[in-house]
Structure formats: C-alpha cells, structure tokens
Design a protein around this motif. Structure first.
Motif, PDB file in Angstrom:
ATOM      1  N   THR A 178      -3.402 -76.529 -10.285  1.00 12.00           N
ATOM      2  CA  THR A 178      -3.540 -77.250 -11.230  1.00 12.00           C
ATOM      3  C   THR A 178      -2.307 -77.598 -11.882  1.00 12.00           C
ATOM      4  OG1 THR A 178      -6.258 -76.103 -11.185  1.00 12.00           O
ATOM      5  CG2 THR A 178      -5.391 -78.078 -13.197  1.00 12.00           C
ATOM      6  N   LEU A 179      -2.102 -76.234 -12.846  1.00 13.23           N
ATOM      7  CA  LEU A 179      -1.074 -76.449 -13.873  1.00 13.23           C
ATOM      8  C   LEU A 179       0.051 -77.243 -13.089  1.00 13.23           C
ATOM      9  CD1 LEU A 179      -1.801 -73.173 -15.113  1.00 13.23           C
ATOM     10  CD2 LEU A 179      -1.810 -75.290 -16.302  1.00 13.23           C
ATOM     11  N   GLU A 180       0.416 -76.723 -12.007  1.00 13.00           N
ATOM     12  CA  GLU A 180       1.800 -77.573 -11.207  1.00 13.00           C
ATOM     13  C   GLU A 180       1.856 -79.211 -10.647  1.00 13.00           C
ATOM     14  OE1 GLU A 180       2.278 -74.810  -7.723  1.00 13.00           O
ATOM     15  OE2 GLU A 180       3.259 -73.816  -9.107  1.00 13.00           O
ATOM     16  N   LYS A 181       0.235 -79.124 -10.271  1.00 13.24           N
ATOM     17  CA  LYS A 181      -0.110 -80.222  -9.798  1.00 13.24           C
ATOM     18  C   LYS A 181       0.049 -81.597 -11.407  1.00 13.24           C
ATOM     19  CE  LYS A 181      -2.774 -80.290  -6.044  1.00 13.24           C
ATOM     20  NZ  LYS A 181      -4.345 -79.862  -5.531  1.00 13.24           N
ATOM     21  N   ALA A 182      -0.452 -81.144 -12.590  1.00 17.04           N
ATOM     22  CA  ALA A 182      -0.147 -81.544 -13.738  1.00 17.04           C
ATOM     23  C   ALA A 182       0.822 -81.321 -14.956  1.00 17.04           C
ATOM     24  CB  ALA A 182      -1.301 -81.016 -14.218  1.00 17.04           C
ATOM     25  N   GLY A 183       2.207 -80.434 -13.755  1.00  5.94           N
ATOM     26  CA  GLY A 183       2.882 -80.500 -14.252  1.00  5.94           C
ATOM     27  C   GLY A 183       3.867 -79.004 -14.780  1.00  5.94           C
ATOM     28  N   VAL A 184       2.986 -79.046 -15.962  1.00  3.97           N
ATOM     29  CA  VAL A 184       2.189 -77.833 -16.629  1.00  3.97           C
ATOM     30  C   VAL A 184       2.935 -76.490 -15.905  1.00  3.97           C
ATOM     31  CG1 VAL A 184       1.898 -76.681 -18.635  1.00  3.97           C
ATOM     32  CG2 VAL A 184       1.052 -79.226 -17.990  1.00  3.97           C
ATOM     33  N   ASN A 419       5.066 -75.288 -21.034  1.00  2.18           N
ATOM     34  CA  ASN A 419       6.133 -76.033 -21.117  1.00  2.18           C
ATOM     35  C   ASN A 419       5.606 -77.074 -20.800  1.00  2.18           C
ATOM     36  OD1 ASN A 419       8.176 -77.463 -20.786  1.00  2.18           O
ATOM     37  ND2 ASN A 419       8.569 -76.217 -19.220  1.00  2.18           N
ATOM     38  N   PHE A 420       5.547 -78.183 -21.037  1.00  4.31           N
ATOM     39  CA  PHE A 420       4.797 -79.868 -21.239  1.00  4.31           C
ATOM     40  C   PHE A 420       5.769 -80.813 -21.027  1.00  4.31           C
ATOM     41  CE2 PHE A 420       1.786 -77.954 -23.534  1.00  4.31           C
ATOM     42  CZ  PHE A 420       0.415 -77.611 -23.244  1.00  4.31           C
ATOM     43  N   GLN A 421       7.091 -80.045 -20.265  1.00  4.27           N
ATOM     44  CA  GLN A 421       8.472 -81.208 -19.914  1.00  4.27           C
ATOM     45  C   GLN A 421       7.953 -81.833 -18.781  1.00  4.27           C
ATOM     46  OE1 GLN A 421      12.598 -79.516 -18.683  1.00  4.27           O
ATOM     47  NE2 GLN A 421      12.816 -80.690 -21.252  1.00  4.27           N
ATOM     48  N   ASN A 422       7.720 -81.119 -18.093  1.00  3.37           N
ATOM     49  CA  ASN A 422       7.496 -81.935 -16.651  1.00  3.37           C
ATOM     50  C   ASN A 422       6.892 -83.447 -16.813  1.00  3.37           C
ATOM     51  OD1 ASN A 422       8.294 -82.695 -13.942  1.00  3.37           O
ATOM     52  ND2 ASN A 422       6.268 -81.264 -13.485  1.00  3.37           N
ATOM     53  N   LEU A 423       5.160 -82.989 -17.665  1.00  2.00           N
ATOM     54  CA  LEU A 423       4.708 -83.280 -17.103  1.00  2.00           C
ATOM     55  C   LEU A 423       4.534 -84.449 -18.586  1.00  2.00           C
ATOM     56  CD1 LEU A 423       1.087 -84.522 -17.842  1.00  2.00           C
ATOM     57  CD2 LEU A 423       1.071 -82.555 -19.700  1.00  2.00           C
ATOM     58  N   LEU A 424       5.087 -84.193 -19.298  1.00  2.00           N
ATOM     59  CA  LEU A 424       5.521 -85.257 -20.739  1.00  2.00           C
ATOM     60  C   LEU A 424       6.366 -86.379 -20.356  1.00  2.00           C
ATOM     61  CD1 LEU A 424       4.894 -83.445 -23.776  1.00  2.00           C
ATOM     62  CD2 LEU A 424       3.503 -85.141 -22.930  1.00  2.00           C
ATOM     63  N   THR A 425       7.256 -85.967 -19.850  1.00  2.00           N
ATOM     64  CA  THR A 425       9.024 -86.822 -19.179  1.00  2.00           C
ATOM     65  C   THR A 425       8.435 -87.042 -17.790  1.00  2.00           C
ATOM     66  OG1 THR A 425      10.244 -85.120 -21.556  1.00  2.00           O
ATOM     67  CG2 THR A 425      11.693 -86.266 -19.421  1.00  2.00           C
ATOM     68  N   ASN A 426       8.439 -86.291 -16.942  1.00  2.00           N
ATOM     69  CA  ASN A 426       9.163 -86.483 -15.906  1.00  2.00           C
ATOM     70  C   ASN A 426       7.405 -88.087 -15.286  1.00  2.00           C
ATOM     71  OD1 ASN A 426      11.211 -85.090 -15.483  1.00  2.00           O
ATOM     72  ND2 ASN A 426      10.164 -83.769 -14.911  1.00  2.00           N
ATOM     73  N   LYS A 427       6.553 -87.136 -15.917  1.00  2.00           N
ATOM     74  CA  LYS A 427       5.106 -87.943 -15.517  1.00  2.00           C
ATOM     75  C   LYS A 427       4.687 -88.883 -15.749  1.00  2.00           C
ATOM     76  CE  LYS A 427       3.729 -84.182 -12.185  1.00  2.00           C
ATOM     77  NZ  LYS A 427       2.132 -83.804 -11.785  1.00  2.00           N
ATOM     78  N   LEU A 428       4.947 -88.688 -17.481  1.00  2.61           N
ATOM     79  CA  LEU A 428       4.693 -89.801 -18.544  1.00  2.61           C
ATOM     80  C   LEU A 428       5.295 -90.850 -19.106  1.00  2.61           C
ATOM     81  CD1 LEU A 428       1.517 -87.667 -20.265  1.00  2.61           C
ATOM     82  CD2 LEU A 428       1.660 -89.214 -17.740  1.00  2.61           C
ATOM     83  N   MET A 444       9.956 -71.697 -29.551  1.00  4.63           N
ATOM     84  CA  MET A 444       8.496 -71.553 -29.341  1.00  4.63           C
ATOM     85  C   MET A 444       7.935 -73.182 -29.085  1.00  4.63           C
ATOM     86  SD  MET A 444       6.686 -68.362 -30.356  1.00  4.63           S
ATOM     87  CE  MET A 444       6.709 -66.402 -30.312  1.00  4.63           C
ATOM     88  N   SER A 445       9.016 -73.684 -28.505  1.00  5.17           N
ATOM     89  CA  SER A 445       8.956 -75.569 -28.307  1.00  5.17           C
ATOM     90  C   SER A 445       8.444 -75.455 -27.611  1.00  5.17           C
ATOM     91  CB  SER A 445       9.748 -76.150 -28.543  1.00  5.17           C
ATOM     92  OG  SER A 445      10.148 -77.151 -28.413  1.00  5.17           O
ATOM     93  N   THR A 446       6.593 -76.176 -27.331  1.00  7.98           N
ATOM     94  CA  THR A 446       6.118 -77.188 -25.777  1.00  7.98           C
ATOM     95  C   THR A 446       6.622 -77.260 -24.915  1.00  7.98           C
ATOM     96  OG1 THR A 446       4.575 -78.194 -27.184  1.00  7.98           O
ATOM     97  CG2 THR A 446       3.796 -75.594 -26.957  1.00  7.98           C
ATOM     98  N   ASN A 447       8.669 -78.490 -25.092  1.00  6.49           N
ATOM     99  CA  ASN A 447       8.752 -79.967 -24.533  1.00  6.49           C
ATOM    100  C   ASN A 447       9.307 -78.819 -23.372  1.00  6.49           C
ATOM    101  OD1 ASN A 447      10.437 -79.607 -26.942  1.00  6.49           O
ATOM    102  ND2 ASN A 447       8.753 -81.242 -28.091  1.00  6.49           N
ATOM    103  N   ARG A 448      10.817 -78.109 -23.978  1.00  7.43           N
ATOM    104  CA  ARG A 448      10.652 -78.027 -23.057  1.00  7.43           C
ATOM    105  C   ARG A 448      11.007 -76.058 -22.665  1.00  7.43           C
ATOM    106  NH1 ARG A 448      14.036 -73.949 -25.911  1.00  7.43           N
ATOM    107  NH2 ARG A 448      13.716 -74.307 -27.644  1.00  7.43           N
TER     108      ARG A 448
END
Length: 588
Positions: A178-184, A419-428, A444-448
């Motif tokens: 699920t996380l992989e599909k969401a990009g997390v 790490n939400f980078q893939n979700l936020l940058t590549n998908k959104l 501890m940043s969550t965007n990279r």
C-alpha cells in the motif's frame, strides 16, 4: 443594507447556537449529577438471590465512573463496564454472602484479554469452594467466552446455538504494498531482531525471527487455554487439542457429545434451573442482582492504619497527563511519588497492563519506581500485557507477578521516519526548497530520504537507549547485561516463559501480588488504596469529548477493521523513540 441584515442574521444564529450548546451541556451536567448521586448508593441484596455476571461488558482494570450512564458517545459503546478489581472483590464477597445462592454467567464474546479472563476464572473456581452452584448459558460461545464459561459447574448451550472451538491464530497485516503504491517509503531504525513492530511497513510477510516468536507465544497462550479447560471439564488436554484440530464441534449436539457442555437448553429452562438453585418455586419471580450493582457495596475488608497502595498503569505510555486508558508519565509518576512520600503507605503494587509506547516517558516512570523501592517494597503485577515500555517501567520492582498467559518482554526500541518525497513530488508535483544554518538542521525531515550521516546519528541514539534499557533490566533483575540482551532484542514472551528465563519471578494473581507486598512489608492488618484517582467523566467530556465521539463512530463504521485504522494512526502519530510491543495480540 443587505450586508447589515447578513451580519445581524449571523449574530442571531450564533447566539441561538450558543444557547443550544450551553443548554445541552447544562442538561448533561444535571443528568451526570443526578446519576452520580444515585450511583453512590449501595444495592440491597434480597435473600435467595442469583448473582448475574454479564461477562460481555468491558472488563477494565478499574470500574469507570458511570456518571453518564449508558450514553454511547461517552462510555464503552453503550456498555457500562466493570473493573477487574471490583469484579474479583464481588465474586469473593458473594462466596460468603448468605443472600447469594448461585451465580449465573452470561457470556458470548468477552471484551477483555486472556490474562484478565484467567483472573476471573480463578475467582469463580474459588467461589465454588462455598458449594454454591455456578451455571453458564449462551446461545453462542466464542472461544474466549467458552474459556470463561468452562469454570462453571454446569455449562449450557441453546439447542440451535454454536460453540467455537478451533484453536488460536495470530494474523498480522502488512502495508508495504500500500505504501509503495502511495509513493511512501518508511525508513526504519531499530535495535533487536525481534522488534517487529516495523515489519508491516517494510515487509509483505513475517520475518523468520518474528514467525519464531509469534509461534512460541501463540502456542504458549493456547497451552494455558487448553490446560485450564481440561482441569475444569475433566477432559484430557490431548483430547481437547484433537477436538479443535479436527473441528469436531460443528453443531450444538457435538458440544454435548464431546463433554464441552452439560446440556442443551432454552432460556425458559435455564430460568427454571435458576429458580431451583435459588430456592424459588416455578411461579415465583427470580430474585437477582447484577455484578455491577453488587459491586457498589464492595468495601475494604481489612482494617488498620497501614496501607498498601495499588498504582494502576493501564494503556499506552506517553508523556504528559494521560488518562485512565493511557499511561501519562506525569500522572503515574505523581501517583508513585505520592505513595512513596505517604508514611502510612507501607508497600506499593504496580499493576501494569500496557504494550509500551514512548521510550522517554517510560524512563521517567521507571525513575519513580526506583526511588519508591528505596523507601518501601514495590511489587509488580502484570495483566494481559506488560511489554516493551510496559516492562521497562516495572523492571526495577522487588518482585514481578505474571499470569501464565500474560504477554511480556519485548525489550527493544525502534523509530519510524516516513519519506513522502515520491508521493509529494513525483505524484502530486509538490516540491520543497529552503535554507539551513547547519548540515543537520532538518534532520528527520519527512520530505526526503535520510542521509547516511543522519542514519548513523539516529542509530547511535537508539543504541544508547537500548543499552540503558538492558542496563536497567539487568540491575532490576540482578542479571548481566549480556544475558538480558540474549533474551531481549525485542523478543516477546508469555508469562510462564518469562518466569523460566528470569524476566519475572512467579505465576500469581493480582491478589497474590497484593498479599506479597503486605508480607514483604510485614503487615498483618492493612487497607488497600488505589492511585491515581479515576478521571471524572465530566472533566473527560470537556477535555477530550470530541475524540470520544470520533472514536465511537469510527468503531461503528469500521467494525473489526477499526484495529487496522488504529494501527496506522498510531504509527503515523508516534514521535521520538518507541519502546512498544511489536504487534497487537488479538485472539478470540
């Protein structure tokens, strides 16, 4: 002019809504006050009464204040609930109460853990020494329900009912896909191969380490389950295993044929049986009293100036105040400190029912236990679970009591950084940019993804805390750090195994722990006092009433899936180092 009327209308609507809200709050407070006054009155028990045990209701560590009655958004889904402390006292008191002629158990799906069920079973078995009868009846018995009912003298089942007897299972849910599909990406740092709380977010099945420990603890729980039923029903344990393994209980008559129940009856026949046991004729109404009402007359049988304090630590561990269902480091530390400084309190029992939680908060509570132990005896009693941080806060006690089916250990620590980078940058399409004054200013940043240097720093911090964890356990249990590390590493143990490897001292009940504390303090006459004070329902409504409403409706909508929602919410809401049990143990 139009704007003027718009503002006037808005003001009037706001005023009316305020009046309505204030009116509702006043109504709730009045109802609460009236209900509170009535609940303080003890219930008179008529002669020849039946004590009715509804064991479907929530059985918590302590009876909640029932100021709001059965309002579902306030209580436990409309069920009143009773504390294990009052339940055990009531059954013990009924044993010598001439007005109580028998006990009637109604249970279909108990709302508590296996160790708590065992405490109740043992109390019922002790009640039978009075030669008063206990009968159990249900239209449907889950495995937990039958475990409780099997302690009765007679177990009855509806002729068209069912009895579940199939063995235990523990099923884990994995979210990696699920996380992989969401990009997390879930970035994991942990200490201990068995510290498997992180596995659902990085694997799609159990690791070999986790499968080994889950197999051991499920088999341990099942062994206690079968052993206790075999003794109560006078059936060989091997026979019970075979009955479950071959799924031989498929209809009501099967339960009779294999001696799991004594007969098939309808409710009217059970009522006739209760009339007979309580000395009433067939035309007379049965006199009965519920366990909840009977408990209102409980009082401490002991006398004297000396006291034994029980400190209830129930729920997940966090910093701050917490509540009756969450261990707040400030609230529990204050309670332990109060008991330590009270000269009339000669001993302390720390009652733990917790899967752990915040590592720092656990250490804060541990410190108060260490200080208390220097002043007076401290005995720990474990309920359904006292693992990870739950074990941490108790490891310094003079002695640790467990049930054979308590779950404990899990000495380890972990951290999860998404790490939400893939979700936020590549998908959104969301990007980030900024400045910082130091290389690790945004650690501890969550965007990279984490850098190698950040991983090294965080792993070092966890290693230091784990070393402190095993040091505290080694000091408390009088073992070497090397040995504690060998049985630690996040490994979960059942109570009997914990005693064998030295993480606990003996198998014993809650009351056994209290008696041990009194004996160690050389007390003959003493009173039992309980800390911290139960949270007032009105205060609870005003402080976290919104959360209670959301929880209630989430449970209604999600049903059994609420546990999955809770797990995800728990992990995403966690911050800092976690000393938490690696999975939720739900066995029905």
């Amino acid at each position: 002019m139009r704007e003027f009327f718009k503002y006037v209308f808005a003001t009037v609507v706001g005023f009316v809504l305020s009046i309505v809200i204030i009116g509702v709050l006043c109504f709730v407070i009045v109802v609460a006050a009236v209900s509170s006054m009535s609940s303080e009155k003890s219930v008179a028990v008529s002669s020849n009464s039946v004590l009715y045990l509804d064991l479907n209701q929530p059985i918590t560590e302590r009876t909640p204040k029932n100021t709001f009655g059965n309002l579902p958004i306030i209580g436990n889904g409309g069920k009143e609930g009773i504390g294990l402390n009052d339940l055990l006292k009531s059954i013990s008191r009924a044993k010598n109460d001439d007005n109580i002629k028998c006990i009637y158990i109604n249970v279909t799906s108990p709302n508590t853990g296996l160790a708590t069920m065992r405490e109740v079973r043992n109390a019922l078995i002790d009640f039978k020494k009075s030669h008063k009868q206990i009968i159990a009846y249900s239209e449907v018995y889950t495995q937990g329900a039958y475990y409780l009912a099997s302690a009765a003298d007679k177990v009855y089942l509806n002729p068209q009912g069912s009895l579940e007897f199939k063995g235990f299972k523990s099923e884990l849910t994995f979210f990696k896909g699920t996380l992989e599909k969401a990009g997390v990406e879930m970035q994991v740092i942990r200490v201990g191969n068995y510290k498997s709380a992180v596995e659902p977010y990085i694997l799609d099945k159990m690791s070999d380490y986790n499968r080994t420990q889950v197999t051991a603890y499920v088999n341990g729980l099942y062994n206690t389950f079968l052993t206790d039923i075999a003794q109560s029903r006078n059936v060989q344990k091997d026979s019970l295993y075979a009955i479950a393994d071959d799924y031989k209980i498929q209809k009501a008559q099967d339960a009779v044929d294999f001696k799991l129940v004594d007969g098939l009856m309808y409710k009217d026949q059970i009522l006739d049986e209760l009339r007979k046991l309580s000395g009433r004729s067939k035309k007379e109404t049965i006199r009965s009293v519920t366990i909840n009402d009977y408990a209102t007359s409980n009082s401490d049988k002991e006398t004297g100036e000396d006291k034994v304090a029980i400190i209830y630590a129930s729920g997940e561990i966090s910093g701050g105040e917490g509540n009756d269902n969450q261990i707040g480091s400030e609230r529990i530390s204050r309670a332990i400190r109060k008991a330590r400084l009270d000269d009339d309190i000669k001993a302390i029992v720390l009652r733990v029912n917790s899967p752990g939680g915040d590592a720092l908060a656990s250490d804060v509570i541990w410190r108060e236990v260490v200080l208390a132990k220097k002043e007076k005896p401290v005995i720990a009693s474990f309920g359904d679970v006292a693992a990870s941080g739950g074990y941490y806060i108790a490891c310094a006690a003079d002695s640790i009591f467990v049930q054979p089916n308590s779950i404990t250990g899990s000495i380890g620590i972990f951290g999860l950084i998404p790490n939400f980078q893939n979700l936020l940058t590549n998908k959104l399409g969301v990007t980030f940019d900024g400045v910082k004054t130091g290389k690790y200013a945004d650690i501890m940043s969550t965007n990279r993804p984490m850098t190698a240097g950040e991983k090294f720093i965080i792993q070092g911090e966890l290693n230091r805390f784990y070393d402190g964890f095993i040091t505290r356990v080694a000091d408390g249990r009088k073992k070497t750090k090397t040995y504690i590390d060998s049985v630690g590493g996040g490994h979960v143990w059942v109570g009997t195994d914990a005693v064998q490897i030295g993480l606990a001292d003996r198998v014993g009940s809650f009351n056994d722990a209290i008696k041990s504390a009194a004996k160690k303090a050389k007390l003959k006459n003493y009173k039992v006092v309980e800390y911290p004070e139960v949270v007032d329902p009105i205060k609870s409504l005003l402080t976290d009433g919104t959360d209670k409403v959301k929880t209630y409706y989430a449970k209604q909508e999600l049903g059994d899936n609420y546990l999955l929602y809770q797990q995800i919410k728990k992990v995403m809401g966690s911050s800092g180092m976690q000393a938490r049990m690696p999975f939720e143990a739900v066995i029905k």
